[in-house]
Design an enzyme around this catalytic site. Structure first.
Site, PDB file in Angstrom:
ATOM      1  N   ASP A 169      33.401  21.345  10.707  1.00  0.00           N
ATOM      2  CA  ASP A 169      32.791  20.178  10.048  1.00  0.00           C
ATOM      3  C   ASP A 169      33.817  19.053   9.977  1.00  0.00           C
ATOM      4  O   ASP A 169      35.012  19.287  10.058  1.00  0.00           O
ATOM      5  CB  ASP A 169      32.306  20.529   8.630  1.00  0.00           C
ATOM      6  CG  ASP A 169      31.685  19.317   7.933  1.00  0.00           C
ATOM      7  OD1 ASP A 169      30.795  18.692   8.544  1.00  0.00           O
ATOM      8  OD2 ASP A 169      32.106  18.966   6.817  1.00  0.00           O
ATOM      9  N   SER A 170      33.326  17.851   9.769  1.00  0.00           N
ATOM     10  CA  SER A 170      34.213  16.694   9.623  1.00  0.00           C
ATOM     11  C   SER A 170      34.994  16.747   8.306  1.00  0.00           C
ATOM     12  O   SER A 170      35.919  15.965   8.119  1.00  0.00           O
ATOM     13  CB  SER A 170      33.385  15.410   9.686  1.00  0.00           C
ATOM     14  OG  SER A 170      32.387  15.430   8.686  1.00  0.00           O
TER      15      SER A 170
ATOM     16  N   GLY B 208      30.678  10.040  10.676  1.00  0.00           N
ATOM     17  CA  GLY B 208      29.424   9.282  10.801  1.00  0.00           C
ATOM     18  C   GLY B 208      29.546   7.881  11.389  1.00  0.00           C
ATOM     19  O   GLY B 208      28.769   7.505  12.251  1.00  0.00           O
TER      20      GLY B 208
ATOM     21  N   ASN C 151      26.301  17.556  11.270  1.00  0.00           N
ATOM     22  CA  ASN C 151      25.195  17.023  12.074  1.00  0.00           C
ATOM     23  C   ASN C 151      25.683  15.997  13.088  1.00  0.00           C
ATOM     24  O   ASN C 151      25.196  15.945  14.215  1.00  0.00           O
ATOM     25  CB  ASN C 151      24.125  16.406  11.180  1.00  0.00           C
ATOM     26  CG  ASN C 151      23.507  17.424  10.251  1.00  0.00           C
ATOM     27  OD1 ASN C 151      24.166  17.897   9.330  1.00  0.00           O
ATOM     28  ND2 ASN C 151      22.260  17.798  10.489  1.00  0.00           N
ATOM     29  N   THR C 152      26.642  15.164  12.671  1.00  0.00           N
ATOM     30  CA  THR C 152      27.151  14.127  13.579  1.00  0.00           C
ATOM     31  C   THR C 152      27.837  14.768  14.785  1.00  0.00           C
ATOM     32  O   THR C 152      27.619  14.355  15.930  1.00  0.00           O
ATOM     33  CB  THR C 152      28.137  13.197  12.834  1.00  0.00           C
ATOM     34  OG1 THR C 152      27.522  12.733  11.621  1.00  0.00           O
ATOM     35  CG2 THR C 152      28.529  12.016  13.686  1.00  0.00           C
TER      36      THR C 152
ATOM     37  N   GLU D 198      30.328  11.921  -1.990  1.00  0.00           N
ATOM     38  CA  GLU D 198      31.777  12.155  -2.008  1.00  0.00           C
ATOM     39  C   GLU D 198      32.467  11.479  -3.188  1.00  0.00           C
ATOM     40  O   GLU D 198      33.601  11.807  -3.513  1.00  0.00           O
ATOM     41  CB  GLU D 198      32.406  11.728  -0.675  1.00  0.00           C
ATOM     42  CG  GLU D 198      31.886  12.578   0.473  1.00  0.00           C
ATOM     43  CD  GLU D 198      32.885  12.819   1.583  1.00  0.00           C
ATOM     44  OE1 GLU D 198      33.799  12.009   1.753  1.00  0.00           O
ATOM     45  OE2 GLU D 198      32.713  13.841   2.294  1.00  0.00           O
TER      46      GLU D 198
ATOM     47  N   CYS E 289      21.961  15.707   7.577  1.00  0.00           N
ATOM     48  CA  CYS E 289      23.372  15.478   7.232  1.00  0.00           C
ATOM     49  C   CYS E 289      23.783  16.541   6.229  1.00  0.00           C
ATOM     50  O   CYS E 289      23.018  16.879   5.319  1.00  0.00           O
ATOM     51  CB  CYS E 289      23.550  14.083   6.642  1.00  0.00           C
ATOM     52  SG  CYS E 289      25.214  13.742   6.025  1.00  0.00           S
TER      53      CYS E 289
HETATM   54  N1  I24 Z   1      32.001  16.224  -2.909  1.00  0.00           N
HETATM   55  C1  I24 Z   1      32.254  15.960  -1.634  1.00  0.00           C
HETATM   56  N2  I24 Z   1      33.351  15.348  -1.173  1.00  0.00           N
HETATM   57  C2  I24 Z   1      34.302  14.976  -2.033  1.00  0.00           C
HETATM   58  C3  I24 Z   1      32.954  15.853  -3.772  1.00  0.00           C
HETATM   59  C4  I24 Z   1      34.126  15.233  -3.398  1.00  0.00           C
HETATM   60  N3  I24 Z   1      34.874  15.001  -4.498  1.00  0.00           N
HETATM   61  C5  I24 Z   1      34.155  15.465  -5.554  1.00  0.00           C
HETATM   62  N4  I24 Z   1      33.000  15.994  -5.109  1.00  0.00           N
HETATM   63  N5  I24 Z   1      35.417  14.379  -1.588  1.00  0.00           N
HETATM   64  O1  I24 Z   1      31.360  16.334  -0.695  1.00  0.00           O
HETATM   65  C6  I24 Z   1      35.590  14.070  -0.185  1.00  0.00           C
HETATM   66  C7  I24 Z   1      36.967  13.623   0.137  1.00  0.00           C
HETATM   67  N6  I24 Z   1      37.992  14.633  -0.215  1.00  0.00           N
HETATM   68  C8  I24 Z   1      37.716  15.947   0.403  1.00  0.00           C
HETATM   69  C9  I24 Z   1      38.832  16.940   0.092  1.00  0.00           C
HETATM   70  O2  I24 Z   1      40.073  16.428   0.477  1.00  0.00           O
HETATM   71  C10 I24 Z   1      40.372  15.154  -0.102  1.00  0.00           C
HETATM   72  C11 I24 Z   1      39.294  14.150   0.211  1.00  0.00           C
HETATM   73  C12 I24 Z   1      30.313  17.184  -1.046  1.00  0.00           C
HETATM   74  C13 I24 Z   1      30.751  18.614  -1.103  1.00  0.00           C
HETATM   75  C14 I24 Z   1      29.717  19.494  -0.514  1.00  0.00           C
HETATM   76  C15 I24 Z   1      29.999  20.937  -0.723  1.00  0.00           C
HETATM   77  C16 I24 Z   1      31.943  16.564  -5.954  1.00  0.00           C
HETATM   78  C17 I24 Z   1      31.696  18.046  -5.660  1.00  0.00           C
HETATM   79  C18 I24 Z   1      32.667  19.024  -5.846  1.00  0.00           C
HETATM   80  C19 I24 Z   1      32.393  20.378  -5.582  1.00  0.00           C
HETATM   81  C20 I24 Z   1      31.145  20.737  -5.115  1.00  0.00           C
HETATM   82  C21 I24 Z   1      30.174  19.774  -4.902  1.00  0.00           C
HETATM   83  C22 I24 Z   1      30.450  18.430  -5.174  1.00  0.00           C
HETATM   84  F1  I24 Z   1      33.878  18.684  -6.281  1.00  0.00           F
HETATM   85  F2  I24 Z   1      29.534  17.493  -4.994  1.00  0.00           F
HETATM   86  N1  DGL Z   2      29.325  15.998   8.109  1.00  0.00           N
HETATM   87  C1  DGL Z   2      28.709  14.715   8.417  1.00  0.00           C
HETATM   88  C2  DGL Z   2      27.269  14.952   8.923  1.00  0.00           C
HETATM   89  O1  DGL Z   2      26.658  15.939   8.622  1.00  0.00           O
HETATM   90  C3  DGL Z   2      28.689  13.797   7.221  1.00  0.00           C
HETATM   91  C4  DGL Z   2      30.040  13.278   6.833  1.00  0.00           C
HETATM   92  C5  DGL Z   2      30.689  12.450   7.918  1.00  0.00           C
HETATM   93  O2  DGL Z   2      30.210  11.330   8.204  1.00  0.00           O
HETATM   94  O3  DGL Z   2      31.651  12.930   8.498  1.00  0.00           O
HETATM   95  O4  DGL Z   2      26.731  14.148   9.618  1.00  0.00           O
END
Ligand code: I24
Ligand code: DGL
Length: 266
Positions: A9-10, A42, A73-74, A151, A183
């Protein structure tokens, strides 16, 4: 040695796929790679998505995997066809399984698809749906604000409802009865999405359908992990970004202990 299921995954979004695989195939070991350092994919150009995805796959092929799931998905929209032709192990993407279920579920034949810019621009969903049923009526929409919404940890903020409504506004008046969540992140805001499109639209989760397809493929090829009453698994997680942040999110989401390793692909 027990061989695992590779998932790429990305970033962390593909953990929605990992969670479904664990739920549907609890005996399987998972080897997950999340390219958090270069996330999101994306908005990136096609060639970059291709190159980064192939790098992740090359890494996982060194880890003794018996099947590969392109959980993003991307990435699946861009490299699935190329990779399934090239590899000897079975390859499952997150696009076709959702497309098949949508065609099975729709009564009106009108299906909507939402995803990142890259996924929608590739036309992969339309191609998959039309290949399966040339009469399928498809409307696609890129929703670039939704990954950032999830995120930023606001998937349960009341303000999220408005962001989702705005993102889906172009679909108003389109009379689809089935909506493919194209996605990784969208299952986390499915409550807002359902609220926006109304209770009569059936939402399809790519993660759930991909895990189902994986179990069929593994069974067919006689590759399922078997054992007696004990479920004994060891999952491995690799990230190109911060291992602690990755581990925290994965642990919280999956409910299992996660100690991710950092790997640089560049
Ligand atoms: N959920 C996602 N990405 C994040 C996040 C989140 N931060 C809090 N929560 N950060 O995606 C993305 C960037 N980060 C990634 C890790 O390295 C540093 C940069 C959705 C997750 C899908 C499983 C909220 C959160 C969480 C745990 C579970 C679900 C959720 F912390 F929404
Ligand atoms: N994992 C990507 C997708 O499902 C979403 C996050 C991204 O843009 O990298 O399309």
């Amino acid at each position: 040695m027990k061989q695992g299921i590779g998932i790429i995954d990305s970033g962390v979004g593909g953990l929605t796929v990992a969670k479904e695989v664990i739920r549907q195939l609890p005996r399987e070991d998972i080897v997950y790679f999340g390219d958090t350092a270069r996330c999101p994919y994306g908005p990136r150009p096609y060639q970059e998505i291709r190159e980064f995805s192939l790098q992740m796959i090359d890494f996982l092929l060194l880890k003794s995997i018996k099947a590969l799931v392109i959980g993003c998905n991307t990435a699946a929209a861009v490299v699935l066809a190329e990779v399934s032709e090239k590899l000897e192990i079975p390859v499952v993407g997150v696009i076709d399984p959702g497309a098949r279920t949508a065609l099975k579920e729709t009564k009106t034949g009108k299906i909507a698809v939402i995803g990142t810019k890259g996924t929608i621009a590739s036309g992969a969903y339309e191609k998959a749906l039309k290949r399966l049923n040339p009469k399928a009526n498809v409307v696609s929409l890129a929703c670039p604000t939704l990954v950032p919404l999830v995120e930023s940890g606001r998937s349960h903020d009341p303000g999220g409802a408005e962001i989702v409504r705005e993102a889906l506004a172009p679909l108003a008046g389109e009379e689809f009865d089935t909506l493919i969540l194209g996605c990784t992140h969208y299952p986390l805001i499915s409550h807002f999405i359902q609220e926006t499109v109304g209770p009569d639209v059936r939402l399809i989760s790519s993660a759930e359908e991909a895990a189902r397809e994986l179990s069929v493929v593994l069974a067919y090829r006689n590759l399922l992990a078997n054992g007696g009453d004990v479920v004994d698994t060891t999952h491995h997680f690799y990230t190109s970004g911060d291992r602690e942040l990755f581990s925290e999110i994965a642990q919280q989401w999956l409910g299992v202990e996660v100690a991710a390793e950092r790997v640089s692909l560049e």
